[in-house]
Enzyme design. Structure first.
Site, PDB file in Angstrom:
ATOM      1  CB  THR A 141      -0.901  -0.011   1.237  1.00 50.20           C
ATOM      2  OG1 THR A 141      -0.135   0.259   2.477  1.00 50.20           O
ATOM      3  CG2 THR A 141      -1.637  -1.247   1.454  1.00 50.20           C
ATOM      4  CB  SER A 184       1.476   3.995   4.507  1.00 51.85           C
ATOM      5  OG  SER A 184       0.378   2.964   4.946  1.00 51.85           O
ATOM      6  CB  CYS A 185       3.606  -1.083   2.778  1.00 55.51           C
ATOM      7  SG  CYS A 185       4.622  -0.981   1.318  1.00 55.51           S
ATOM      8  N   GLY A 186       5.904  -0.905   4.415  1.00 53.78           N
ATOM      9  CA  GLY A 186       7.316  -0.997   4.862  1.00 53.78           C
ATOM     10  C   GLY A 186       7.729  -2.283   5.027  1.00 53.78           C
TER      11      GLY A 186
END
Length: 282
Positions: free
Chosen positions: A120, A122-124
């Site tokens: 997404t 804002s993923c990590g």
């Protein structure tokens, strides 16, 4: 029909207690699925690889950059073509599904990285195992890269990037990645609601041309520097990665591991150098 990357919505704006009805422009965010087509021409198979929330535009670059930075593909020469999928055997294209057709001779391993391919904006991914996973597919090393630039040049880049951002000017809600040469010339710029998507689009665009050598370039990120972004820089052998915002601890560790010069809090008159400072001259 290609989709717009900006949409208009009706809003109520309140300034100093006064309310007005207006229109506001917002960045579009939609899912895009990446699929691989592979096998013999007479018997093609398909594999769903990833879904990412992105701003429509430069979708083929996004797919190419993602597959490259995840270690699934190593060269554009492995690709037969990239296209939007048709749904239910109709002639109508679905612009939210991109299929990358590989040459019949190409094999790939989707398990090469122990990562979650549902991403997404804002993923990590974090942890020492993530760095070790990159090593299994990353054949590049920037440790001995001799690229050298001045701190004055680096401090001039944020303003250049800002002035060239088109969607950001209208929406204020989108990330950008810029690719610069050692003289500070802007070579490429891509925007997206997802910072990792903007970087994948940038890398995909660079790979699509023979005129850009990524190992001679500087990348500037409009936001913070996460692990995932530095991982992409490592895969692309980009020796200097700069961010307007802060780096994460794992981003710093990854930069140190792969010999990348990592700069954070880059402004017109200041910067923090977190690794491999020898590439930056006063």
């Amino acid at each position: 029909m290609l989709k717009s990357n900006v949409d208009a919505v009706k809003i109520k704006k309140i300034i100093n207690g006064n309310t007005t009805d207006e229109q506001d422009l917002i960045a579009v965010e939609e899912p895009m699925e990446i699929r691989l087509g592979y096998g013999e021409i007479t018997h093609r198979e398909q594999k769903k690889v990833a879904v990412t929330m992105r701003t429509p535009g430069n979708d083929f670059e996004l797919a190419l950059g993602f597959l490259f930075t995840e270690g699934i593909l190593q060269s554009t020469k492995q690709i037969l073509k990239i296209q939007y999928c048709t749904e239910n055997n109709t002639l109508e294209e679905n612009n939210n599904i991109v299929r990358v057709e590989l040459l019949p001779t190409v094999t790939f391993n989707l398990n090469s990285l122990q990562r979650n391919f549902y991403t997404t904006s804002s993923c990590g991914v974090c942890g020492k195992e993530s760095i070790e996973a990159i090593k299994t597919v990353c054949s590049t090393d920037t440790t001995n890269n001799k690229l050298s630039v001045s701190s004055t040049l680096l401090c001039s880049l944020p303003e250049i990037l800002k002035n060239k951002q088109t969607v950001f000017k209208h929406t204020g809600g989108i990330h950008a990645c810029g690719l610069f040469d050692s003289k500070g010339n802007l070579l490429l710029l891509r925007e997206d609601v997802g910072r990792h998507n903007a970087f994948d689009k940038l890398i995909g665009a660079a790979l699509s041309t023979d005129s850009i050598n990524l190992s001679d370039c500087i990348v500037l990120l409009s936001g913070r520097a996460s692990f995932e972004l530095i991982q992409k820089a490592a895969m692309a052998a980009i020796p200097i990665a700069c961010a307007i915002g802060a780096p994460s601890s794992l981003a710093v560790s990854t930069a140190q591991e792969f010999g990348i010069t990592l700069v954070g809090f880059l402004k017109e008159n200041r910067m923090n150098i977190y690794s491999n400072s020898e590439r930056i001259n006063q």
